[in-house]
Scaffold this motif. Sequence first.
Motif, PDB file in Angstrom:
ATOM      1  N   ARG A 125       0.843  -1.188   0.000  1.00  0.00           N
ATOM      2  CA  ARG A 125       0.000   0.000   0.000  1.00  0.00           C
ATOM      3  C   ARG A 125       0.884   1.246   0.000  1.00  0.00           C
ATOM      4  NH1 ARG A 125      -2.793  -3.791  -0.742  1.00  0.00           N
ATOM      5  NH2 ARG A 125      -4.766  -4.342   0.253  1.00  0.00           N
ATOM      6  N   GLU A 126       0.343   2.311  -0.562  1.00  0.00           N
ATOM      7  CA  GLU A 126       0.998   3.605  -0.453  1.00  0.00           C
ATOM      8  C   GLU A 126       0.026   4.558   0.215  1.00  0.00           C
ATOM      9  OE1 GLU A 126       3.914   6.159  -3.072  1.00  0.00           O
ATOM     10  OE2 GLU A 126       1.866   6.237  -3.874  1.00  0.00           O
ATOM     11  N   PHE A 127       0.510   5.245   1.223  1.00  0.00           N
ATOM     12  CA  PHE A 127      -0.276   6.223   1.961  1.00  0.00           C
ATOM     13  C   PHE A 127       0.175   7.614   1.521  1.00  0.00           C
ATOM     14  CE2 PHE A 127      -0.415   2.438   4.454  1.00  0.00           C
ATOM     15  CZ  PHE A 127      -1.589   2.470   5.187  1.00  0.00           C
ATOM     16  N   ALA A 128      -0.756   8.416   1.043  1.00  0.00           N
ATOM     17  CA  ALA A 128      -0.493   9.818   0.725  1.00  0.00           C
ATOM     18  C   ALA A 128      -1.098  10.640   1.854  1.00  0.00           C
ATOM     19  CB  ALA A 128      -1.118  10.198  -0.609  1.00  0.00           C
ATOM     20  N   LEU A 129      -0.266  11.380   2.565  1.00  0.00           N
ATOM     21  CA  LEU A 129      -0.708  12.160   3.716  1.00  0.00           C
ATOM     22  C   LEU A 129      -0.647  13.642   3.387  1.00  0.00           C
ATOM     23  CD1 LEU A 129       1.010   9.511   4.780  1.00  0.00           C
ATOM     24  CD2 LEU A 129       0.486  10.501   6.977  1.00  0.00           C
ATOM     25  N   THR A 130      -1.751  14.326   3.612  1.00  0.00           N
ATOM     26  CA  THR A 130      -1.823  15.764   3.385  1.00  0.00           C
ATOM     27  C   THR A 130      -2.250  16.439   4.686  1.00  0.00           C
ATOM     28  OG1 THR A 130      -2.491  15.375   1.088  1.00  0.00           O
ATOM     29  CG2 THR A 130      -2.832  17.596   1.965  1.00  0.00           C
ATOM     30  N   PRO A 131      -1.299  17.058   5.383  1.00  0.00           N
ATOM     31  CA  PRO A 131      -1.661  17.754   6.623  1.00  0.00           C
ATOM     32  C   PRO A 131      -2.360  19.071   6.314  1.00  0.00           C
ATOM     33  CG  PRO A 131       0.701  17.961   6.194  1.00  0.00           C
ATOM     34  CD  PRO A 131       0.129  17.094   5.107  1.00  0.00           C
ATOM     35  N   ARG A 132      -3.404  19.344   7.065  1.00  0.00           N
ATOM     36  CA  ARG A 132      -4.147  20.593   6.918  1.00  0.00           C
ATOM     37  C   ARG A 132      -4.136  21.300   8.267  1.00  0.00           C
ATOM     38  NH1 ARG A 132      -6.518  20.608   2.058  1.00  0.00           N
ATOM     39  NH2 ARG A 132      -6.795  18.607   1.013  1.00  0.00           N
ATOM     40  N   GLY A 133      -3.336  22.335   8.339  1.00  0.00           N
ATOM     41  CA  GLY A 133      -3.196  23.067   9.590  1.00  0.00           C
ATOM     42  C   GLY A 133      -1.799  22.875  10.170  1.00  0.00           C
ATOM     43  N   PHE A 134      -1.346  23.890  10.901  1.00  0.00           N
ATOM     44  CA  PHE A 134       0.019  23.901  11.411  1.00  0.00           C
ATOM     45  C   PHE A 134       0.359  22.684  12.268  1.00  0.00           C
ATOM     46  CE2 PHE A 134       3.166  24.941  14.662  1.00  0.00           C
ATOM     47  CZ  PHE A 134       4.250  25.216  13.844  1.00  0.00           C
ATOM     48  N   GLY A 135      -0.533  22.310  13.170  1.00  0.00           N
ATOM     49  CA  GLY A 135      -0.250  21.174  14.047  1.00  0.00           C
ATOM     50  C   GLY A 135      -0.029  19.886  13.281  1.00  0.00           C
ATOM     51  N   TYR A 136      -0.812  19.681  12.243  1.00  0.00           N
ATOM     52  CA  TYR A 136      -0.677  18.466  11.435  1.00  0.00           C
ATOM     53  C   TYR A 136       0.570  18.542  10.553  1.00  0.00           C
ATOM     54  CZ  TYR A 136      -5.264  17.291  13.151  1.00  0.00           C
ATOM     55  OH  TYR A 136      -6.330  16.993  13.971  1.00  0.00           O
ATOM     56  N   GLU A 137       0.911  19.751  10.088  1.00  0.00           N
ATOM     57  CA  GLU A 137       2.140  19.923   9.314  1.00  0.00           C
ATOM     58  C   GLU A 137       3.357  19.608  10.180  1.00  0.00           C
ATOM     59  OE1 GLU A 137       2.088  23.806   7.490  1.00  0.00           O
ATOM     60  OE2 GLU A 137       0.185  23.386   6.499  1.00  0.00           O
ATOM     61  N   ALA A 138       3.329  20.071  11.428  1.00  0.00           N
ATOM     62  CA  ALA A 138       4.435  19.786  12.349  1.00  0.00           C
ATOM     63  C   ALA A 138       4.526  18.289  12.640  1.00  0.00           C
ATOM     64  CB  ALA A 138       4.257  20.577  13.653  1.00  0.00           C
ATOM     65  N   TRP A 139       3.373  17.647  12.804  1.00  0.00           N
ATOM     66  CA  TRP A 139       3.294  16.209  13.062  1.00  0.00           C
ATOM     67  C   TRP A 139       3.972  15.437  11.931  1.00  0.00           C
ATOM     68  CZ3 TRP A 139      -2.166  13.522  13.356  1.00  0.00           C
ATOM     69  CH2 TRP A 139      -2.091  12.352  14.117  1.00  0.00           C
ATOM     70  N   CYS A 140       3.587  15.731  10.694  1.00  0.00           N
ATOM     71  CA  CYS A 140       4.159  15.031   9.537  1.00  0.00           C
ATOM     72  C   CYS A 140       5.620  15.423   9.321  1.00  0.00           C
ATOM     73  CB  CYS A 140       3.344  15.335   8.284  1.00  0.00           C
ATOM     74  SG  CYS A 140       1.715  14.561   8.293  1.00  0.00           S
ATOM     75  N   GLY A 141       5.927  16.696   9.552  1.00  0.00           N
ATOM     76  CA  GLY A 141       7.310  17.148   9.411  1.00  0.00           C
ATOM     77  C   GLY A 141       8.241  16.396  10.340  1.00  0.00           C
ATOM     78  N   LYS A 142       7.812  16.177  11.562  1.00  0.00           N
ATOM     79  CA  LYS A 142       8.618  15.425  12.527  1.00  0.00           C
ATOM     80  C   LYS A 142       8.816  13.988  12.056  1.00  0.00           C
ATOM     81  CE  LYS A 142      10.870  14.780  16.323  1.00  0.00           C
ATOM     82  NZ  LYS A 142      12.234  15.279  16.419  1.00  0.00           N
ATOM     83  N   LEU A 143       7.755  13.372  11.534  1.00  0.00           N
ATOM     84  CA  LEU A 143       7.875  11.999  11.036  1.00  0.00           C
ATOM     85  C   LEU A 143       8.777  11.937   9.803  1.00  0.00           C
ATOM     86  CD1 LEU A 143       4.267  10.621  11.596  1.00  0.00           C
ATOM     87  CD2 LEU A 143       6.324  10.201  12.957  1.00  0.00           C
ATOM     88  N   ALA A 144       8.810  12.995   9.017  1.00  0.00           N
ATOM     89  CA  ALA A 144       9.722  13.049   7.872  1.00  0.00           C
ATOM     90  C   ALA A 144      11.167  13.179   8.361  1.00  0.00           C
ATOM     91  CB  ALA A 144       9.348  14.198   6.947  1.00  0.00           C
ATOM     92  N   GLU A 145      11.381  14.003   9.383  1.00  0.00           N
ATOM     93  CA  GLU A 145      12.722  14.150   9.969  1.00  0.00           C
ATOM     94  C   GLU A 145      13.248  12.807  10.489  1.00  0.00           C
ATOM     95  OE1 GLU A 145      12.989  17.032  13.128  1.00  0.00           O
ATOM     96  OE2 GLU A 145      11.996  18.559  11.902  1.00  0.00           O
ATOM     97  N   LEU A 146      12.340  12.022  11.036  1.00  0.00           N
ATOM     98  CA  LEU A 146      12.718  10.708  11.584  1.00  0.00           C
ATOM     99  C   LEU A 146      12.871   9.642  10.489  1.00  0.00           C
ATOM    100  CD1 LEU A 146      10.333  10.657  14.688  1.00  0.00           C
ATOM    101  CD2 LEU A 146      12.829  10.954  14.702  1.00  0.00           C
ATOM    102  N   GLY A 147      12.549  10.008   9.247  1.00  0.00           N
ATOM    103  CA  GLY A 147      12.668   9.071   8.151  1.00  0.00           C
ATOM    104  C   GLY A 147      11.477   8.146   7.978  1.00  0.00           C
ATOM    105  N   VAL A 148      10.409   8.400   8.715  1.00  0.00           N
ATOM    106  CA  VAL A 148       9.208   7.564   8.604  1.00  0.00           C
ATOM    107  C   VAL A 148       8.443   7.921   7.328  1.00  0.00           C
ATOM    108  CG1 VAL A 148       6.997   6.951   9.681  1.00  0.00           C
ATOM    109  CG2 VAL A 148       9.037   7.310  11.095  1.00  0.00           C
ATOM    110  N   LEU A 149       8.266   9.210   7.075  1.00  0.00           N
ATOM    111  CA  LEU A 149       7.557   9.680   5.893  1.00  0.00           C
ATOM    112  C   LEU A 149       8.548  10.300   4.894  1.00  0.00           C
ATOM    113  CD1 LEU A 149       4.538  11.577   7.518  1.00  0.00           C
ATOM    114  CD2 LEU A 149       4.595   9.210   6.696  1.00  0.00           C
TER     115      LEU A 149
END
Length: 162
Positions: free
Chosen positions: A135-159
């Motif tokens: 499966r491929e998950f496409a994640l689109t954060p809407r709002g600063f809190g969700y952008e920070a959430w996904c950004g952190k997971l990208a920093e960790l190499g998860v996303l």
Amino acid sequence: MAGKRYRFYAGSENETERLAKHLAMRAGPGHLLALDGDLGAGKTRFSQALAKALGVKETVNSPTFTIIKEYEGERMPFYHMDVYRVSPEEAEELGLEEYFFGSGVTVVEWASRIPELLPDERLDMYISVLGATEREFALTPRGFGYEAWCGKLAELGVLASE
């Protein structure tokens, strides 16, 4: 308005569970995950993995006919919705907004069927089938809190960011 988009590749259900665990670790009251994807893409499977990661002990199954199921997690409640068979008018009558801003994490399967009822701030997730277990998950954060959430997971190499 949506900002950056992110992707997650899951080659197995274990990988789907890994994504759910990472999201659950950073989830808080009032977080909303709006899921979409084809039939059989794994929306309910992802929801089960997220519930388990939130400490829900009960069996989580699709709320297709009950529309909303509430579960008690170790840290907070988990609200699981399936709006596939619900019109926007019926969804409004059900009072879904109370859950969206409640004390738990909410997952809405088939969220694109009720766009006008969803909060502006949320995490949109689209699940695409790539193979029998891929499966491929496409994640689109809407709002600063969700952008920070996904950004952190990208920093960790998860996303992976687009």
